[in-house]
Write an enzyme that holds these catalytic residues in place. Structure first.
Site, PDB file in Angstrom:
ATOM      1  N   LYS A  28     -27.464  52.062  86.263  1.00 50.86           N
ATOM      2  CA  LYS A  28     -26.125  51.287  85.900  1.00 50.86           C
ATOM      3  C   LYS A  28     -25.211  52.143  84.685  1.00 50.86           C
ATOM      4  CE  LYS A  28     -26.234  47.400  83.444  1.00 50.86           C
ATOM      5  NZ  LYS A  28     -26.070  46.215  82.939  1.00 50.86           N
ATOM      6  N   SER A  29     -25.884  52.712  83.901  1.00 54.77           N
ATOM      7  CA  SER A  29     -25.001  53.427  82.995  1.00 54.77           C
ATOM      8  C   SER A  29     -24.176  54.952  83.753  1.00 54.77           C
ATOM      9  CB  SER A  29     -25.820  54.118  81.917  1.00 54.77           C
ATOM     10  OG  SER A  29     -26.587  53.053  80.996  1.00 54.77           O
ATOM     11  N   ARG A 129     -19.916  37.823  72.638  1.00 55.14           N
ATOM     12  CA  ARG A 129     -20.325  38.997  72.136  1.00 55.14           C
ATOM     13  C   ARG A 129     -19.341  39.527  71.119  1.00 55.14           C
ATOM     14  NH1 ARG A 129     -23.481  42.229  76.715  1.00 55.14           N
ATOM     15  NH2 ARG A 129     -23.938  43.737  74.794  1.00 55.14           N
ATOM     16  N   GLN A 176     -22.468  52.578  73.608  1.00 58.48           N
ATOM     17  CA  GLN A 176     -21.376  51.957  74.156  1.00 58.48           C
ATOM     18  C   GLN A 176     -20.154  52.245  73.076  1.00 58.48           C
ATOM     19  OE1 GLN A 176     -21.710  47.716  74.546  1.00 58.48           O
ATOM     20  NE2 GLN A 176     -23.108  48.033  76.180  1.00 58.48           N
ATOM     21  N   ASP A 327     -32.878  48.152  75.997  1.00 59.44           N
ATOM     22  CA  ASP A 327     -32.882  47.225  76.994  1.00 59.44           C
ATOM     23  C   ASP A 327     -34.139  47.152  77.440  1.00 59.44           C
ATOM     24  OD1 ASP A 327     -29.896  47.076  77.043  1.00 59.44           O
ATOM     25  OD2 ASP A 327     -29.660  48.614  78.431  1.00 59.44           O
ATOM     26  N   LYS A 354     -26.849  41.839  72.027  1.00 61.62           N
ATOM     27  CA  LYS A 354     -26.961  42.228  73.558  1.00 61.62           C
ATOM     28  C   LYS A 354     -26.408  40.818  74.376  1.00 61.62           C
ATOM     29  CE  LYS A 354     -28.371  46.241  74.004  1.00 61.62           C
ATOM     30  NZ  LYS A 354     -27.632  47.211  74.635  1.00 61.62           N
ATOM     31  N   ARG A 358     -31.705  38.739  72.133  1.00 60.70           N
ATOM     32  CA  ARG A 358     -32.728  38.875  73.154  1.00 60.70           C
ATOM     33  C   ARG A 358     -34.346  38.935  72.302  1.00 60.70           C
ATOM     34  NH1 ARG A 358     -30.417  44.069  76.935  1.00 60.70           N
ATOM     35  NH2 ARG A 358     -29.791  42.279  78.543  1.00 60.70           N
ATOM     36  N   ARG A 403     -31.830  40.665  81.713  1.00 59.22           N
ATOM     37  CA  ARG A 403     -33.201  41.045  81.726  1.00 59.22           C
ATOM     38  C   ARG A 403     -34.141  40.136  81.104  1.00 59.22           C
ATOM     39  NH1 ARG A 403     -32.127  46.287  82.672  1.00 59.22           N
ATOM     40  NH2 ARG A 403     -30.018  46.938  82.029  1.00 59.22           N
TER      41      ARG A 403
END
Length: 450
Positions: A28-29, A129, A176, A327, A354, A358, A403
């Site tokens: 994904k990154s 977020r 990020q 993650d 996140k 989480r 996730r």
């Protein structure tokens, strides 16, 4: 599945051995960055193996909105006709980044030093977020941001008409934030410098160099110093996206805790800034082996074999490893529930901000399933019950987090009673073939409203 649609309750039942080959989606990154850097390049970038989850598809839509021509040729084959550094056009409509924190923060960076205005929004999770961690350093270039209270989406960015280069020390480990500053630095004159006290995933640095940017990385007493020369002409590339180690985590961890399992995950990216989970699992006693190790597109790659591991032991995970597996802590906590002893996870405050908190989401679900969890702002500990001793038999909240949902689906494969999540729809944001892939290995996943 749709991460933006009607909730889809899902149940995972204790199953027979997981066997076979797990061809997980592309990273994904790297997929996000391929589209963004392709859009900032001159010429046509070709991408093979792109992750076609909702997060990445939202980034593709955003690049079109900024003027790039993005074409889906089918089968994970995509092309991007770029507009060059500083060539972004002003979007006609609001940019909807769905569930993707990576997408919105990188795109904000990419547009921040162009004299255009764009408004960003997302789903309920993304709009909750904080964006200040990105908009604060972007303001140093001359970018203006106006959002909801607390620096939250929806948010409008006014790009800097006369950007200045920036020297920025990243206050918390965040790929990020680092990437957003580097992407902004592309259209600023002079040199933009980013300093990391702790190394985070380095896909942006590798790919910028691959696209022709002049970028150096130096280890100093200050930390990891990344220096980027501004206003380059990026040249289109051909990119083969390796398979995502964060997605591979789920079939790998499922195989480790499910009796009799033997699963091969081919073509997994093993970038050292991403592979911390696999190192941790080995230290816990997991039967993991790398086969056919090689390098593709500047990234280390291997085939990863995971087998059932009945004698897992709890360990203290080094805090310095957190950035390389941030993650993967949710699914690691599931594995920890089946180990003997305490698994201690420190230096993980990033998990609090996140797609969900989480630590809180996993702690509540694990406790409901009969597992002891202790937690603090920056740490948590799972006291494992050993193989075969985890009760399960409950419904837990996925809190709009892919996730969290997948972690509890993995857990249900080895608990005494099935595990249910109230909504499995967010899984589509990163792993749209999760149900099919796990089912082909032997997992018993059921949509409860089917």
């Amino acid at each position: 599945m749709s991460g933006h649609g009607t909730p889809i309750p899902m149940t995972s039942r204790p199953c027979c051995p997981l066997m076979g080959e797990a061809n997980v989606p592309g990273d994904k990154s790297i997929s996000h960055r391929s589209l963004i850097l392709g859009a900032l390049s001159v010429g046509e970038t070709r991408v093979t193996g792109l992750l076609e989850g909702e997060d990445v598809l939202d980034t593709a839509k955003a690049m079109r909105a900024f003027g790039a021509t993005v074409t889906d040729h089918g089968g994970g084959e995509w092309s991007v006709q770029g507009v060059g550094v500083g060539g972004f056009a002003e979007p006609e409509n609001v940019i909807d980044c769905g569930n993707s924190g990576t997408g919105v923060r990188l795109i904000m960076g990419a547009m921040a030093t162009s004299p255009i205005t764009a408004t960003f929004t997302g789903d309920a999770s993304l709009n909750s977020r904080p964006m200040g961690r990105v908009t604060d350093p972007l303001a140093l270039f001359g970018t203006q941001a106006v959002g909801r209270q607390g620096g939250r989406l929806p948010m409008t960015l006014v790009g800097a008409a006369d950007p200045v280069p920036v020297r920025y020390v990243v206050p918390v480990p965040s790929a990020q934030v680092k990437s957003a500053v580097l992407l902004a630095g592309l259209n600023a004159p002079g040199q933009t410098v980013v300093i990391e006290k702790e190394a985070t995933r380095d896909h942006t640095e590798r790919m910028l160099q691959g696209f022709g940017a002049t970028l150096t990385v130096e280890e100093t007493d200050e930390g990891r110093v990344i220096t980027l020369d501004g206003q380059p002409e990026l040249k289109a590339q051909t990119i083969v996206v390796p398979r995502d180690p964060s997605s591979a985590a789920f079939p790998v961890c499922a195989a480790i805790i499910t009796p009799g399992s033997d699963v091969l995950v081919p073509n997994i990216g093993l970038n050292p800034t991403r592979a911390g989970l696999f190192t941790t699992l080995k230290e816990m006693g997991a039967d993991l082996t790398y086969e056919n190790m090689r390098e593709e597109g500047g990234e280390p790659v291997a085939d990863l074999r995971a087998k059932f591991s009945p004698n897992l032991k709890g360990i203290a995970v080094p805090p310095a490893r957190a950035a390389s597996m941030i993650d993967e802590y949710p699914v690691l906590s599931v594995v920890a529930a089946f180990a003997e002893g305490v698994t201690d996870m420190q230096g993980v405050k990033e998990l609090r901000v996140k797609e969900s908190d989480r630590i809180d989401a996993m702690a509540k679900g694990l406790r409901a399933a009969g597992v002891q969890v202790d937690e603090g702002d920056d740490w948590w500990k799972v006291t494992g019950l050993g193989h075969g001793n985890v009760p399960g038999g409950v419904t837990v909240a996925s809190v709009l987090d892919h996730r969290i949902a997948m972690s509890f689906m993995v857990m249900g494969m080895a608990t005494q009673k099935p595990m249910t999540v109230d909504d499995g729809s967010p899984i589509a944001t990163s792993f749209p073939i999760f149900e099919t892939l796990m089912g082909n290995l032997g997992a018993q996943l059921v949509r409860d409203n089917a």
